[in-house]
Design a protein around this motif. Sequence first.
Motif, short mmCIF file in Angstrom:
data_model
loop_
_atom_site.label_atom_id
_atom_site.label_comp_id
_atom_site.label_asym_id
_atom_site.label_seq_id
_atom_site.Cartn_x
_atom_site.Cartn_y
_atom_site.Cartn_z
N UNK A 58 0.83 -1.21 0.00
CA UNK A 58 0.00 0.00 0.00
C UNK A 58 0.86 1.26 0.00
N UNK A 59 1.92 1.25 0.80
CA UNK A 59 2.75 2.45 0.95
C UNK A 59 3.77 2.64 -0.18
N UNK A 60 4.34 1.56 -0.67
CA UNK A 60 5.41 1.65 -1.67
C UNK A 60 4.98 1.24 -3.08
N UNK A 61 3.86 0.53 -3.18
CA UNK A 61 3.43 0.04 -4.48
C UNK A 61 4.11 -1.25 -4.91
N UNK A 62 4.86 -1.85 -4.01
CA UNK A 62 5.50 -3.14 -4.25
C UNK A 62 5.69 -3.82 -2.91
N UNK A 63 6.04 -5.10 -2.96
CA UNK A 63 6.25 -5.85 -1.73
C UNK A 63 6.63 -7.28 -2.03
N UNK A 64 6.47 -8.11 -1.02
CA UNK A 64 6.83 -9.52 -1.16
C UNK A 64 5.56 -10.37 -1.21
N UNK A 65 5.70 -11.49 -1.86
CA UNK A 65 4.61 -12.43 -2.04
C UNK A 65 4.84 -13.67 -1.19
N UNK A 66 3.74 -14.29 -0.77
CA UNK A 66 3.81 -15.64 -0.23
C UNK A 66 4.01 -16.57 -1.42
N UNK A 67 4.89 -17.54 -1.28
CA UNK A 67 5.22 -18.47 -2.36
C UNK A 67 4.63 -19.83 -2.05
N UNK A 77 7.66 -20.11 1.20
CA UNK A 77 8.37 -18.96 1.73
C UNK A 77 7.75 -17.64 1.36
N UNK A 78 8.58 -16.62 1.43
CA UNK A 78 8.19 -15.24 1.17
C UNK A 78 9.27 -14.64 0.28
N UNK A 79 8.90 -14.18 -0.90
CA UNK A 79 9.87 -13.67 -1.87
C UNK A 79 9.30 -12.44 -2.55
N UNK A 80 10.17 -11.47 -2.82
CA UNK A 80 9.71 -10.33 -3.58
C UNK A 80 10.53 -9.09 -3.37
N UNK A 81 9.86 -7.96 -3.48
CA UNK A 81 10.48 -6.65 -3.49
C UNK A 81 10.31 -6.01 -2.11
N UNK A 82 11.40 -5.50 -1.56
CA UNK A 82 11.41 -5.05 -0.18
C UNK A 82 12.16 -3.72 -0.11
N UNK A 83 11.55 -2.73 0.52
CA UNK A 83 12.20 -1.42 0.60
C UNK A 83 11.75 -0.63 1.81
N UNK A 105 13.58 -22.92 -5.40
CA UNK A 105 12.40 -22.06 -5.26
C UNK A 105 12.76 -20.59 -5.11
N UNK A 106 13.80 -20.28 -4.33
CA UNK A 106 14.18 -18.87 -4.14
C UNK A 106 14.59 -18.26 -5.47
N UNK A 107 15.39 -18.97 -6.25
CA UNK A 107 15.83 -18.45 -7.54
C UNK A 107 14.66 -18.26 -8.49
N UNK A 108 13.79 -19.26 -8.57
CA UNK A 108 12.65 -19.20 -9.48
C UNK A 108 11.71 -18.05 -9.12
N UNK A 109 11.42 -17.92 -7.84
CA UNK A 109 10.52 -16.84 -7.40
C UNK A 109 11.18 -15.47 -7.52
N UNK A 110 12.48 -15.39 -7.23
CA UNK A 110 13.19 -14.11 -7.34
C UNK A 110 13.28 -13.65 -8.79
N UNK A 111 13.42 -14.58 -9.73
CA UNK A 111 13.40 -14.20 -11.15
C UNK A 111 12.06 -13.59 -11.53
N UNK A 112 10.96 -14.18 -11.03
CA UNK A 112 9.64 -13.63 -11.31
C UNK A 112 9.48 -12.25 -10.68
N UNK A 113 9.98 -12.10 -9.46
CA UNK A 113 9.90 -10.79 -8.78
C UNK A 113 10.73 -9.75 -9.51
N UNK A 114 11.93 -10.15 -9.98
CA UNK A 114 12.78 -9.20 -10.71
C UNK A 114 12.12 -8.80 -12.02
#
Length: 180
Positions: A58-67, A77-83, A105-114
């Motif tokens: 809500x505040x940044x317009x991005x975040x992390x997802x439950x995987x 896990x939890x992967x995504x954009x964090x700031x 899983x971390x690599x696969x999800x991080x590629x999608x987040x990137x």
Amino acid sequence: MSTIPTLETDRLVLRAPEQADFETFAAFYASPRAQYVGGPLDRAAAWRMLAMEVGQWRLRGFGRWIVDIKDGATTAGLVGLFGPEGWPEPEIGWDLFEGHEGKGYATEAALAARAYAYDVLGWQTAISLVHPDNTGSARVCARLGAAYDSDFAHPKFGTIHIWRHPAPADLAAAGMEATA
């Protein structure tokens, strides 16, 4: 942003965190696995972390997802954009829950987040912050094509390594998509 998008990869679904995720989330943050991401935490602090994950969208317009793993009802896990405030710049981060490490899983999800950060949000760069002792996350960074950039002096966690991801133009020049 009022709606958190859902992303899918070959094996994973990245979805919005929900209250129903709290028990799994709290178990992770109570465990030694959380040592590099602010834990271990008690249940009240874990609740605040989950609320922060949702609120960041809500505040940044991005975040992390439950995987979630597609072949079952398992949360990996939890992967995504964090700031959060005080970060040197927004990052791509991952926390894998017990029993889900070493499966890509971390690599696969991080590629999608990137890909989301670059293709949807228009980011021109991304980092990942990794504790110097967290060799598993350093290996994920290397698999993502990121390289050690510099150190960040975190007021609570001490020295953290900044890994810089290839920029969208660098990925394109190498013949790779952001999701390669």
